[in-house]
Design a protein around this motif. Structure first.
Motif, PDB file in Angstrom:
ATOM      1  N   TYR A   1      -1.154   1.075 -12.394  1.00  0.00           N
ATOM      2  CA  TYR A   1      -0.275   2.086 -11.822  1.00  0.00           C
ATOM      3  C   TYR A   1       1.141   1.857 -12.328  1.00  0.00           C
ATOM      4  CZ  TYR A   1       0.514  -1.859  -8.714  1.00  0.00           C
ATOM      5  OH  TYR A   1       0.770  -3.110  -8.226  1.00  0.00           O
ATOM      6  N   ILE A  29       2.425   1.675  -3.460  1.00  0.00           N
ATOM      7  CA  ILE A  29       1.497   2.127  -4.500  1.00  0.00           C
ATOM      8  C   ILE A  29       1.059   3.566  -4.254  1.00  0.00           C
ATOM      9  CG2 ILE A  29      -0.786   1.683  -5.521  1.00  0.00           C
ATOM     10  CD1 ILE A  29      -0.211  -1.246  -5.294  1.00  0.00           C
ATOM     11  N   PRO A  50      -1.263  -4.095 -13.727  1.00  0.00           N
ATOM     12  CA  PRO A  50      -2.074  -3.330 -12.770  1.00  0.00           C
ATOM     13  C   PRO A  50      -2.077  -1.831 -13.096  1.00  0.00           C
ATOM     14  CG  PRO A  50       0.032  -3.942 -11.800  1.00  0.00           C
ATOM     15  CD  PRO A  50      -0.035  -4.624 -13.119  1.00  0.00           C
ATOM     16  N   SER A  91      -5.342  -3.484   1.348  1.00  0.00           N
ATOM     17  CA  SER A  91      -3.952  -3.943   1.336  1.00  0.00           C
ATOM     18  C   SER A  91      -3.874  -5.421   0.916  1.00  0.00           C
ATOM     19  CB  SER A  91      -3.308  -3.722   2.699  1.00  0.00           C
ATOM     20  OG  SER A  91      -3.961  -4.478   3.674  1.00  0.00           O
ATOM     21  N   TRP A 150      -6.025   3.612  -7.882  1.00  0.00           N
ATOM     22  CA  TRP A 150      -5.407   2.874  -6.778  1.00  0.00           C
ATOM     23  C   TRP A 150      -4.360   3.692  -6.040  1.00  0.00           C
ATOM     24  CZ3 TRP A 150      -4.651  -2.909  -8.465  1.00  0.00           C
ATOM     25  CH2 TRP A 150      -5.887  -3.389  -8.927  1.00  0.00           C
ATOM     26  N   VAL A 171       0.844  -1.205   0.000  1.00  0.00           N
ATOM     27  CA  VAL A 171       0.000   0.000   0.000  1.00  0.00           C
ATOM     28  C   VAL A 171       0.870   1.242   0.000  1.00  0.00           C
ATOM     29  CG1 VAL A 171      -1.652   1.347   1.345  1.00  0.00           C
ATOM     30  CG2 VAL A 171      -1.967  -1.102   1.108  1.00  0.00           C
ATOM     31  N   ALA A 206      -0.548  -8.367  -6.624  1.00  0.00           N
ATOM     32  CA  ALA A 206       0.896  -8.325  -6.829  1.00  0.00           C
ATOM     33  C   ALA A 206       1.469  -9.728  -7.049  1.00  0.00           C
ATOM     34  CB  ALA A 206       1.573  -7.654  -5.642  1.00  0.00           C
ATOM     35  N   SER A 233      -4.609   4.383  -2.097  1.00  0.00           N
ATOM     36  CA  SER A 233      -3.561   3.948  -1.170  1.00  0.00           C
ATOM     37  C   SER A 233      -3.047   5.113  -0.334  1.00  0.00           C
ATOM     38  CB  SER A 233      -2.396   3.324  -1.929  1.00  0.00           C
ATOM     39  OG  SER A 233      -2.852   2.244  -2.699  1.00  0.00           O
ATOM     40  N   LEU A 280      -4.338  -5.690  -2.853  1.00  0.00           N
ATOM     41  CA  LEU A 280      -3.139  -5.292  -3.583  1.00  0.00           C
ATOM     42  C   LEU A 280      -2.074  -6.394  -3.508  1.00  0.00           C
ATOM     43  CD1 LEU A 280      -2.991  -1.516  -2.645  1.00  0.00           C
ATOM     44  CD2 LEU A 280      -3.807  -2.553  -4.758  1.00  0.00           C
TER      45      LEU A 280
END
Lengths: 298, 271
Positions: free
Chosen positions: A42, A30, A40, B116, A265, A27, B123, A269, B119
């Motif tokens: 970003y 990002i 993704p 979180s 995102w 987090v 990832a 974040s 993500l």
């Protein structure tokens, strides 16, 4: 023996590292990235195959621009402030509602205690979502409150309660009341009754004895209860979305919308990181309060 | 004994009215024949019938049940281990970090936990579905389990375990035949807590689930966002009844156990 101990420590430790700490760093990472039309969505993404150069390139592209964006757009600023306001007011109301209940429980005859305790805990086992949803039918324009008041002839036009901050306060007080009652009850239960009795024998009025003795001695419970309500209320999403209106700004709701509707995102974040920074202070204060209480007991 | 005054009685009555009144209203209106939630159209159980014929709801309930069973069982194993580590393992490197990681999720807002974890799953390229929800629920539920279990571990007499070891038990045998039976009530309530938390969770599940595995809270959420819904009232009534029966049964059972134990102790003293 040693091997067994290592295994016992490693399994939960690695689990929490992988599913709590690592996501947290992702987090953070990002929040320093930029939004992009990609999967993704970003940039930059770390490319390990490029070795050291890739790493350098990756770090050079990170920036604090999202955090700068949060300070320029006053939506976020207002959302944080209004979350703090709503959580503070709601916590205060919960305390005013919860303290007399906890006090009543602590004064009740011993044989009632288990039943009263069960009655406080039972809502906690019931779905939070459903308990909040129940208020939609009660507070709505044609809901229970309005139809009862109209039937009694007290009002002629329905009151607007649902989709205002009042409904959010009611929701938070209702949803988190057990968290306030239980620690205060625990503190009041331990309190030695002979203290207030002797104060009264020495000429204190009942109310004065309450202020001078009961309130200070129940303070650890009050503090714990307030934090247990305030901390989750600050990041609350369900209550403002169901009971609040379009004017109700709360940061949990903003974060969710930033993520799912805007698909931004990096900004979502960054919002999460700032929320965490705000929460760090009350969380540390709460843990210190708990520690002091534990030490006092030992 | 403190005096139980009129003030106490009033505050308790009003307090419990406030806590239970919304649920009672929900239960009453689930038997309302009218689709308009505010108008009483006579007694009917038709919403229950419609609920049981709504395949989407049944599917969501099945997904939720499987997730909750898997997550609460995993969380109980990991949480009990974590509690044992915190109470019994003594000092080790990174102990502060460990207890921090156990306590932090208890106060972490759901939106942050959900975001979180999502993500992380993206990832590492894990497809979102039942598995990811189970992993997410296990992580936050095990912290609750470890708090409940460690409270019990702290209060129990360690010499019992030591006696078993002195008498030739292996550490695992000592754990299984001495420690586990003593902490069993806490382990069971930890499991129940984890199960309820998993059943109840909306935010974390919404972040971590995929399109094919909708859980019941997500389904309820999408229905109630549009307003009051009689089918949801029926569903709520079912859920409230299950919880009420469960809580009352366990409290009666635990009371009976306590009485039995007191009698046994008295007998032992007399003998």
């Amino acid at each position: 023996m040693q091997l067994r101990r290592t295994f016992l420590i490693l399994v939960p430790y690695l689990w929490m590292l992988l599913f709590f700490l690592v996501p947290f760093f992702i987090v953070m990472k990002i929040s320093l990235s930029q939004v992009a039309l990609a999967i993704p969505p970003y940039t930059p993404t770390l490319d390990i195959t490029q070795g050291w150069d890739g790493l350098v390139k990756f770090f050079s592209q990170l920036s604090f621009s999202n955090f700068q964006f949060l300070t320029t757009d006053d939506l976020y600023w207002r959302a944080y402030v209004s979350s703090l306001e709503i959580a503070t007011v709601a916590t205060a109301i919960t305390l005013l509602v919860g303290y007399p209940i906890a006090y009543g429980m602590a004064s009740a005859p011993d044989e009632w205690r288990p039943t009263l305790m069960m009655l406080v805990i039972l809502p906690f086992w019931t779905s939070f979502l459903i308990r909040i949803y129940a208020w939609m039918g009660i507070l709505g324009r044609e809901g229970f409150v309005n139809s009862t008041l109209e039937w009694l002839g007290i009002i002629h036009e329905p009151l607007t309660i649902l989709n205002t901050n009042w409904a959010v306060f009611i929701g938070i007080v209702y949803g988190y009341l057990p968290f306030m009652i239980l620690p205060i009850y625990a503190a009041l239960d331990k309190l030695d009754v002979s203290l207030t009795e002797s104060a009264q024998d020495l000429g204190c009025t009942q109310i004065k004895a309450f202020w001078l003795i009961t309130v200070p001695l129940s303070r650890p419970g009050v503090v714990a209860g307030c934090f247990l309500v305030f901390i989750p209320a600050l990041g609350e999403y369900v209550i403002p979305s169901l009971l609040g209106g379009s004017g109700t700004l709360m940061i949990g709701k903003v974060l969710w919308e930033e993520f799912s509707s805007n698909r931004d995102w990096p900004v979502a974040s960054a919002v999460a990181v700032v929320l965490l920074l705000i929460l760090v202070v009350p969380i540390i204060l709460f843990q210190r309060n708990q520690q002091r209480q534990q030490e006092a007991e030992q | 004994m403190r005096r139980f005054s009129w003030f106490n009685a009033t505050s308790l009555t009003l307090g419990f009215l406030f806590l239970y009144f919304p649920m009672v209203i929900l239960v009453i209106y689930s038997f309302n024949a009218s689709k308009l939630v505010t108008v009483w159209g006579g007694f009917s159980v038709k919403w229950y019938g419609e609920l049981f014929h709504d395949q989407a709801f049944l599917d969501a309930a099945w997904v939720t049940l499987r997730v909750a069973l898997a997550a609460s069982t995993l969380a109980t194993i990991l949480g009990t281990m974590a509690a044992y580590v915190m109470v019994r393992a003594g000092r080790f490197t990174g102990r502060t970090l460990f207890s921090g990681m156990i306590y932090a999720p208890l106060v972490m807002p759901d939106v942050i936990t959900g975001l979180s974890l999502l993500l992380l799953f993206i990832a590492v390229g894990l497809d979102r579905g039942i598995t990811t929800v189970v992993l997410a629920h296990t992580t936050f539920a095990m912290c609750y389990v470890s708090v409940v279990v460690s409270a019990r571990l702290v209060s129990f007499d360690r010499s019992l375990e030591e006696a078993a070891l002195d008498l030739g038990c292996s550490p695992w045998d000592a754990f299984r035949s001495v420690t586990l039976p003593i902490i069993a009530p806490a382990v069971i309530s930890g499991w129940l807590l984890a199960f309820t938390l998993s059943l109840d969770d909306l935010v974390i599940a919404s972040f971590t689930t995929g399109p094919s595995s909708t859980t019941l809270p997500i389904k309820i959420w999408s229905a109630v966002r549009l307003g009051v819904n009689p089918e949801i009232n029926a569903l709520s009534t079912i859920m409230i009844s299950i919880v009420t029966v469960g809580v009352i049964t366990t409290s009666i059972l635990s009371k009976r156990n306590a009485v039995q134990r007191m009698r046994d102790e008295q007998k032992a003293q007399q003998a």
